[in-house]
Design a protein around this motif. Structure first.
Motif, PDB file in Angstrom:
ATOM      1  N   SER A  48       0.795  -1.357  -0.024  1.00 49.84           N
ATOM      2  CA  SER A  48      -0.042  -0.056  -0.108  1.00 49.84           C
ATOM      3  C   SER A  48       0.900   1.157   0.021  1.00 49.84           C
ATOM      4  N   THR A  50       0.044   4.407   0.249  1.00 50.09           N
ATOM      5  CA  THR A  50      -0.411   5.162   1.429  1.00 50.09           C
ATOM      6  C   THR A  50       0.192   4.578   2.935  1.00 50.09           C
ATOM      7  N   LEU A  51       0.404   3.267   3.163  1.00 48.43           N
ATOM      8  CA  LEU A  51       0.847   2.918   4.308  1.00 48.43           C
ATOM      9  C   LEU A  51       2.419   3.271   4.332  1.00 48.43           C
ATOM     10  N   LEU A  53       3.887   5.441   2.678  1.00 49.80           N
ATOM     11  CA  LEU A  53       4.380   6.661   2.625  1.00 49.80           C
ATOM     12  C   LEU A  53       4.234   7.492   4.227  1.00 49.80           C
ATOM     13  N   LEU A  54       3.052   6.636   4.950  1.00 50.00           N
ATOM     14  CA  LEU A  54       2.685   7.182   6.234  1.00 50.00           C
ATOM     15  C   LEU A  54       3.824   6.570   7.132  1.00 50.00           C
ATOM     16  N   SER A 188      -0.290  12.003   3.902  1.00 50.89           N
ATOM     17  CA  SER A 188      -0.672  10.334   4.090  1.00 50.89           C
ATOM     18  C   SER A 188      -1.701  10.237   4.807  1.00 50.89           C
ATOM     19  N   TRP A 191      -4.619  11.293   2.781  1.00 50.79           N
ATOM     20  CA  TRP A 191      -4.931  10.133   1.719  1.00 50.79           C
ATOM     21  C   TRP A 191      -5.509   8.885   2.300  1.00 50.79           C
ATOM     22  N   LEU A 192      -5.164   8.790   3.660  1.00 49.05           N
ATOM     23  CA  LEU A 192      -5.452   7.483   4.211  1.00 49.05           C
ATOM     24  C   LEU A 192      -7.058   7.394   4.335  1.00 49.05           C
ATOM     25  N   ASP A 195      -7.971   7.308   0.137  1.00 52.72           N
ATOM     26  CA  ASP A 195      -7.780   6.523  -0.914  1.00 52.72           C
ATOM     27  C   ASP A 195      -8.684   5.280  -1.167  1.00 52.72           C
ATOM     28  N   GLY A 198      -8.127   2.004   0.038  1.00 49.19           N
ATOM     29  CA  GLY A 198      -7.669   2.019   1.529  1.00 49.19           C
ATOM     30  C   GLY A 198      -8.618   1.398   2.445  1.00 49.19           C
ATOM     31  N   SER A 645      -6.294  10.637  12.045  1.00 50.15           N
ATOM     32  CA  SER A 645      -5.559  11.786  11.281  1.00 50.15           C
ATOM     33  C   SER A 645      -5.548  13.036  11.769  1.00 50.15           C
TER      34      SER A 645
END
Length: 729
Positions: A48, A50-51, A53-54, A188, A191-192, A195, A198, A645
């Motif tokens: 993922s 997103t994950l 990047l997070l 991120s 976006w989480l 997404d 996601g 978030s």
């Protein structure tokens, strides 16, 4: 980290900064966490984006923090006006180092809020010189001066106004890397939530939501003492209360001072059938009579037993010639000599009330006579030494008007009394200039003083919360259901919630108008904001989750109750200059939004556990309770993702604000530490692939219920026990 905050409480900030937060082994722990994270991500073959990047953002932030820790230059420069220096102090004054340039302080200026002694800003006008050039500039609160990668911050100043303290900070690489990490984190976390592939979007596609099961399951249920002392009649007292006074470094109606005065003495904004203005004017004009009124409240039982006093006493009961005069006198001296036990603290609290009453006799609090020009208007009390530049007529008016008021009051000539009040009002309007509050501010403050918003709303919200909660439990555990009653309760609940929300919004607007700042500068205001966000989210998501009305009533009522019980409502005062930043508003708003959402996950968990125990006692079918726990599990997760978030963004927006204001984006203050602990603690439950135990709704609900203790510690524990820069209790 949690242990360190308690060690700091007993050992001091310098101890934990040196031996824990700044130690090699603490840095190694963070390094081990980073390495473990990278290793685990590779092992799990995380795909993922997103994950990835997070988690990468945290690695970048930690890298920036390490570079800052190892290479940043920090110190303090003290300069007197007209003096040039290139030296700065580090290690709490133990070491002196040299800057690569010279700093000269040309001038220093303090800007005050109009007509008050409350600083609005501090400004240092400087000249920087080195071998190549000379550069002029200024440094003020929230305005940094940068020269060759060295940043200078306004920190403090000398009492005589001829010297300044500047914090210096040089950390070009650490800050750049940390800010890059913050940017990646913010992107991120947002976006989480959006997404398409996601976890959060998958939750929103759950069959439970599509079938409307949550709405069906929780249908909806939810959703005398004789008056002896003399005083002014109401009309005259009210007119007196509408005069302006400089109180707590701002200009406000005397009514505000009268309410604070009465509440401090009696614990209420009125005394028997007397208004606050009547109480205040009673002590001013009939002091001997009011000294016999049992208006001083003694809350401490130990103090009452020690001196043999009732709960409410008059000021005269504290003076006894046979006991040497003021009976609290010896104990007050013992307190200031170092005896700070519970009894002596209670005695000092009563002594403060006595001193407040005594100050009225000298006219000290009544700064109601403005004089000056432009931005140099000062407010004087009737017994103050007025400037020699004041013309004779004005000086005589200031000196004698209270004597005339006293004569009118004692003779019962209230028409003359009211006429004198009108003359004071004319004087204020002619001489107050730009220090006078606007008509809108005055109306707002008088309205705010008249309506005890938090007191009324907490009773309404908590009552409605328990009514709807009990009815919902009855609905979920009963075979027969009355749809007619359900509709009545549902519609009534949403209407009352909407009215409560509107009332709290009105309260917040009034405080905003009065203070001219967004109301989030202290514990009381953030409690109101937290309750406001809870009700807002409950109303927004009500059409999808009827249970949220109950949750909203309970949690908003709880937050309002805490502000009421703790008597947190502070006098509205000008905020500190460093708090005059838009980043503060963003930081506090987002954090409060997160806490509001997390508090709703707590109610989800608590409700689920109550239902689980109830069904177990009644031996109901397992399928029924599983469906209910799963529905609450889904609702809680839908709330948890945006809460996390918001919390992550809020924490690091606060770090950016701190860096702009103090030159240090993370200082390991107890509030910062516990906010980070809360973020990490709640994040654990989101790792359901790594920790499959949280795929079970029951264990998930147990965890989120316990996790709420982190918020309580972050907000209340730090404020009232641990202290620190963020302790605004």
């Amino acid at each position: 980290m949690a242990a360190a905050t308690f060690i700091e409480y007993s050992k001091g900030t310098q101890f934990v900064s040196t031996h824990i937060y700044g130690s090699w082994w603490f840095c190694m722990l963070w390094g081990a966490l980073a390495i473990g994270t990278i290793t685990y991500i590779i092992k799990m073959r995380m795909h993922s984006a997103t994950l990835l990047l997070l988690h990468t953002s945290f690695i970048v932030i930690l890298t920036g923090a390490l570079i800052t820790h190892l290479f940043a230059i920090k110190g303090l420069v003290h300069i007197r006006k007209g003096i040039t220096t290139n030296q700065y102090i580090v290690n709490n004054g133990k070491e002196i180092k040299t800057l690569p340039f010279n700093i000269r302080l040309n001038n220093f200026n303090i800007i005050y809020n109009n007509g008050t002694s409350a600083p609005k800003d501090y400004i240092s006008y400087i000249t920087i010189t080195d071998d190549k050039q000379s550069k002029d500039g200024y440094i003020s609160i929230n305005n940094i001066f940068t020269y060759n990668f060295v940043r200078l911050y306004q920190t403090s100043y000398d009492d005589d106004g001829n010297g300044t303290y500047l914090t210096i900070n040089s950390d070009p690489y650490g800050i750049a890397i940390s800010y890059t990490g913050y940017a990646l984190l913010f992107f991120s976390l947002i976006w989480l939530l959006i997404d398409p592939n996601g976890s959060y979007r998958k939750l929103l596609k759950s069959p439970l939501l599509k079938k409307g099961m949550l709405c069906i399951m929780f249908l909806c249920g939810f959703s005398s003492v004789t008056q002896a002392a003399s005083t002014l009649p109401d009309i005259s007292a009210n007119k007196f209360g509408k005069l302006d006074i400089m109180y707590n470094n701002r200009i406000c109606p005397i009514q505000t001072f009268a309410i604070d005065f009465t509440e401090k003495l009696y614990g209420s904004s009125s005394y028997n059938d007397y208004s606050a203005e009547q109480v205040l004017t009673g002590f001013i004009f009939w002091n001997d009579e009011w000294k016999n009124e049992p208006i001083i409240k003694i809350k401490d039982n130990t103090l009452r037993k020690y001196f043999g006093l009732p709960k409410y006493i008059s000021i005269n009961q504290l003076f006894d010639k046979n006991l040497g005069g003021y009976i609290l006198g010896p104990a007050v001296q013992e307190y200031y000599q170092g005896n700070h036990d519970k009894l002596h603290k209670a005695i000092i609290e009563i002594d403060d009330k006595v001193q407040l009453i005594m100050s009225l006799r000298h006219g000290e609090p009544f700064k109601i006579f403005p004089y000056g020009k432009g931005d140099n208007i000062i407010w004087y009390s009737p017994k103050a030494q007025v400037p020699k530049s004041m013309d004779t007529d004005k000086a005589m008016f200031v000196k004698n008007i209270f004597t005339l008021l006293n004569q009118s009051a004692h003779s019962g000539n209230y028409n003359q009394f009211n006429s004198l009040i009108a003359k004071i009002r004319i004087y204020q309007e002619q001489n107050g200039g730009n220090t006078l509050p606007s008509v809108t501010q005055v109306i707002a403050e008088l309205t705010y003083n008249r309506i005890p918003f938090a007191n009324i709303l907490f009773m309404i919200n908590i009552t409605m919360g328990f009514i709807t909660l009990l009815y919902s439990i009855y609905r979920l555990t009963s075979i027969k259901n009355n749809r007619h009653i359900t509709k009545i309760i549902s519609y009534t609940s949403i209407i009352i919630m909407l009215l409560s929300f509107i009332a709290l919004t009105y309260c917040e607007i009034l405080r905003w108008i009065i203070s001219k700042n967004i109301p989030m500068a202290n514990g009381y205001e953030t409690m109101l904001l937290l309750a406001w966000f809870v009700m807002l989210f409950s109303l927004i998501f009500y059409h999808r989750f009827k249970i949220l009305i109950t949750f909203g009533f309970l949690m908003s009522g709880f937050f309002l109750l805490v502000s009421h019980i703790g008597q947190m409502d502070p006098q509205i005062t000008p905020i500190m200059p460093v708090l005059s930043s838009p980043l503060l508003s963003i930081h506090v708003s987002i954090i409060m939004m997160s806490f509001a959402l997390l508090s709703l996950t707590f109610i989800c968990g608590l409700t689920a556990l109550i239902l689980y125990v109830t069904h177990r006692i009644k031996h109901d079918e397992k399928t029924i309770i599983d469906n209910q726990l799963s529905s609450l599990y889904l609702l809680s997760k839908i709330l948890l993702y945006p809460a996390m978030s918001a919390l992550g963004i809020g924490i690091f927006v606060g770090a950016i604000w701190a860096n702009i204001s103090w030159g240090q984006y993370w200082s390991w203050d107890p509030k910062e530490v516990w906010a980070l602990i809360t973020f990490m603690f709640y994040a654990i439950v989101l790792h359901k692939k790594s920790l499959p135990v949280f795929n079970s709704p029951l264990y998930y609900h147990i965890y989120t219920t316990v996790a709420f203790a982190m918020i309580l510690m972050t907000y209340f524990g730090v404020n009232y026990f641990l202290g620190g820069m963020h302790s605004y209790a």
